[in-house]
Scaffold this active site. Structure first.
Site, PDB file in Angstrom:
ATOM      1  N   ILE A 170       4.214 -19.989   1.602  1.00  0.00           N
ATOM      2  CA  ILE A 170       5.528 -20.314   1.024  1.00  0.00           C
ATOM      3  C   ILE A 170       5.835 -19.408  -0.161  1.00  0.00           C
ATOM      4  O   ILE A 170       7.008 -19.118  -0.448  1.00  0.00           O
ATOM      5  CB  ILE A 170       5.637 -21.814   0.654  1.00  0.00           C
ATOM      6  CG1 ILE A 170       7.114 -22.210   0.522  1.00  0.00           C
ATOM      7  CG2 ILE A 170       4.892 -22.134  -0.622  1.00  0.00           C
ATOM      8  CD1 ILE A 170       7.931 -22.057   1.769  1.00  0.00           C
TER       9      ILE A 170
ATOM     10  N   HIS B 261      -2.825 -28.226  -8.122  1.00  0.00           N
ATOM     11  CA  HIS B 261      -1.623 -28.203  -8.979  1.00  0.00           C
ATOM     12  C   HIS B 261      -1.889 -28.719 -10.391  1.00  0.00           C
ATOM     13  O   HIS B 261      -1.348 -28.184 -11.367  1.00  0.00           O
ATOM     14  CB  HIS B 261      -0.488 -29.019  -8.341  1.00  0.00           C
ATOM     15  CG  HIS B 261       0.099 -28.369  -7.119  1.00  0.00           C
ATOM     16  ND1 HIS B 261       1.114 -28.931  -6.370  1.00  0.00           N
ATOM     17  CD2 HIS B 261      -0.199 -27.195  -6.494  1.00  0.00           C
ATOM     18  CE1 HIS B 261       1.420 -28.128  -5.363  1.00  0.00           C
ATOM     19  NE2 HIS B 261       0.626 -27.086  -5.405  1.00  0.00           N
TER      20      HIS B 261
ATOM     21  N   LYS C 217       6.241 -28.540  -4.164  1.00  0.00           N
ATOM     22  CA  LYS C 217       6.084 -29.943  -3.823  1.00  0.00           C
ATOM     23  C   LYS C 217       4.785 -30.115  -3.052  1.00  0.00           C
ATOM     24  O   LYS C 217       4.409 -29.198  -2.317  1.00  0.00           O
ATOM     25  CB  LYS C 217       7.271 -30.511  -3.035  1.00  0.00           C
ATOM     26  CG  LYS C 217       7.899 -29.611  -1.959  1.00  0.00           C
ATOM     27  CD  LYS C 217       7.097 -29.191  -0.766  1.00  0.00           C
ATOM     28  CE  LYS C 217       6.451 -30.186   0.107  1.00  0.00           C
ATOM     29  NZ  LYS C 217       5.779 -29.570   1.290  1.00  0.00           N
TER      30      LYS C 217
ATOM     31  N   ASP D  25       2.833 -33.792   2.221  1.00  0.00           N
ATOM     32  CA  ASP D  25       3.418 -32.514   2.610  1.00  0.00           C
ATOM     33  C   ASP D  25       4.807 -32.682   3.229  1.00  0.00           C
ATOM     34  O   ASP D  25       5.724 -31.922   2.922  1.00  0.00           O
ATOM     35  CB  ASP D  25       2.502 -31.796   3.603  1.00  0.00           C
ATOM     36  CG  ASP D  25       2.773 -30.303   3.610  1.00  0.00           C
ATOM     37  OD1 ASP D  25       2.427 -29.646   2.609  1.00  0.00           O
ATOM     38  OD2 ASP D  25       3.363 -29.799   4.588  1.00  0.00           O
TER      39      ASP D  25
END
Ligand SMILES: NC(=O)c1ccc[n+]([C@@H]2O[C@H](COP(=O)([O-])OP(=O)(O)OC[C@H]3O[C@@H](n4cnc5c(N)ncnc54)[C@H](OP(=O)(O)O)[C@@H]3O)[C@@H](O)[C@H]2O)c1
Length: 341
Positions: free
Chosen positions: A31, A95, A113, A194
């Site tokens: 991504i 994260h 996200k 996810d």
């Protein structure tokens, strides 16, 4: 129905006075490539540095995407004073640590996200960013699309009457291999975090914090949640009925059903799509809206980058259209659903 046309979208248009920030990247995977491409093509934001756990991978990514500096560790990159904002695109399990390091280095932070693996970690990140006075934002790109502003206007204007139901599904036949990040609980794998996060954030946008979360589903052989159906009960009795799966595919659409009107978001509802607003009769008024900007698919990841720069320019430390409290609340819903599985 009380309206005869859709409200105008409010768009995070590039070159509207927002600062041109210098971006650094952590986690140069799939991504990240899509995001950098979209940002460089459609905004005045620029990636000036990339870091990876491997200098070779950082160097290759920098060469592929026209980025000046490559680093073999995030810490080396974070020590650079000429980076304003850090985009973190590693798996969710990384994260928290990477986000805290970026905040401690005084950078604004955009984290893919889900913001973190669970609500407690997300809260820790939010508190750290608030006390450091930097902007922290989850890269929930759907919230920054032109269509999101149209939906917010319809909600603010009370066009739906009493909202009774929200329906949304995000099911993809990914069938990840056992060593894929989606199959690993230590990396924050599973369908809920996810994919399920998209229908849950949609229900949260429309109906706010639920009073009750009910979920059923199943686990993969590697021990992560593989599919789930959730019913969120909201004050006043409205229900959000949401499904997610990483082993089968559905249309990936969404609907809002009220006493006065009904809105359908065509597949894929969390990307630029068409909206159909209708009254509650069989042959009544029907209005159609289509994103006028021409940005489709992952090109639309660019909106959130301009949004972030706009917020930084305004001196904000969080997104007004997707606050940190809401981000934590959405992760709490996913935590609760996972617990019930
Ligand atoms: N907005 C969207 O539409 C969208 C779409 C897909 C994914 N995502 C989100 O983006 C994030 C990344 O997904 P992806 O599919 O791009 O993953 P990916 O292709 O596996 O890339 C993640 C990158 O993070 C680094 N990484 C891998 N394992 C790590 C670990 N244990 N600790 C620290 N870094 C690690 C790797 O880079 P190095 O090894 O080179 O450091 C890897 O290339 C996830 O949070 C996902 O939910 C968002």
């Amino acid at each position: 129905m009380t309206i005869s046309s859709f409200p105008e979208p409010s768009i995070f248009l590039a070159s509207s006075g927002e600062p041109a920030l210098r971006w650094g990247l952590i986690g140069p995977g799939w991504i990240a490539g899509e995001f950098v491409t979209a940002v460089h093509a459609h905004t005045i934001q620029r990636f000036t540095a990339v870091s990876s756990r491997s200098l070779d991978r950082a160097t290759a990514f920098a060469a592929a995407y026209g980025i000046d500096a490559a680093f073999g560790s995030a810490d080396e990159m974070l020590a650079r004073p000429d980076i304003d904002v850090v985009y973190i695109a590693s798996p969710p399990g990384a994260h928290l640590a990477e986000g805290l390091a970026a905040i401690a280095a005084g950078k604004h932070v955009l984290i893919e996200k889900p913001l973190a693996s669970n609500a407690a970690e997300a809260k820790t990140l939010a508190e750290a960013a608030r006390s450091a006075g930097v902007l922290l934002m989850e890269a929930m790109w759907s919230r920054y699309l032109p269509q999101a502003s149209v939906i917010r206007s319809l909600l603010d204007d009370g066009v739906f009457g009493d909202i009774h139901a929200v329906l949304a599904d995000h099911n993809q036949a990914i069938n990840p291999e056992p060593d894929h990040r989606l199959s690993r609980s230590d990396l924050g794998g599973g369908a809920l975090l996810d994919l399920g996060i998209y229908p849950v954030q949609f229900a949260s946008l429309v109906l706010g914090v639920p009073t009750r979360v009910t979920a059923v589903g199943g686990f993969s052989d590697t021990g992560v949640d593989e599919y789930a159906s959730m019913i969120l009960t909201h004050e006043g009795g409205a229900l959000s009925t949401l499904t997610t799966s990483m082993i089968t595919r559905t249309p990936n659409s969404a609907e809002i059903a009220g006493s006065e009107a009904h809105l359908a978001l065509a597949p894929t509802f969390f990307t630029p799509t068409t909206l159909t607003l209708s009254d509650n009769t069989h042959d009544g008024t029907e209005l159609h809206w289509e994103d006028p900007t021409g940005l489709r698919g992952f090109a639309a990841l660019s909106w959130e980058a301009t949004a972030l720069a706009t917020f930084v320019g305004e001196g904000r430390t969080e997104s007004p259209v997707h606050t940190l409290d809401e981000t934590v609340s959405i992760l709490s819903i996913l935590d609760s659903a996972r617990d019930q599985l």
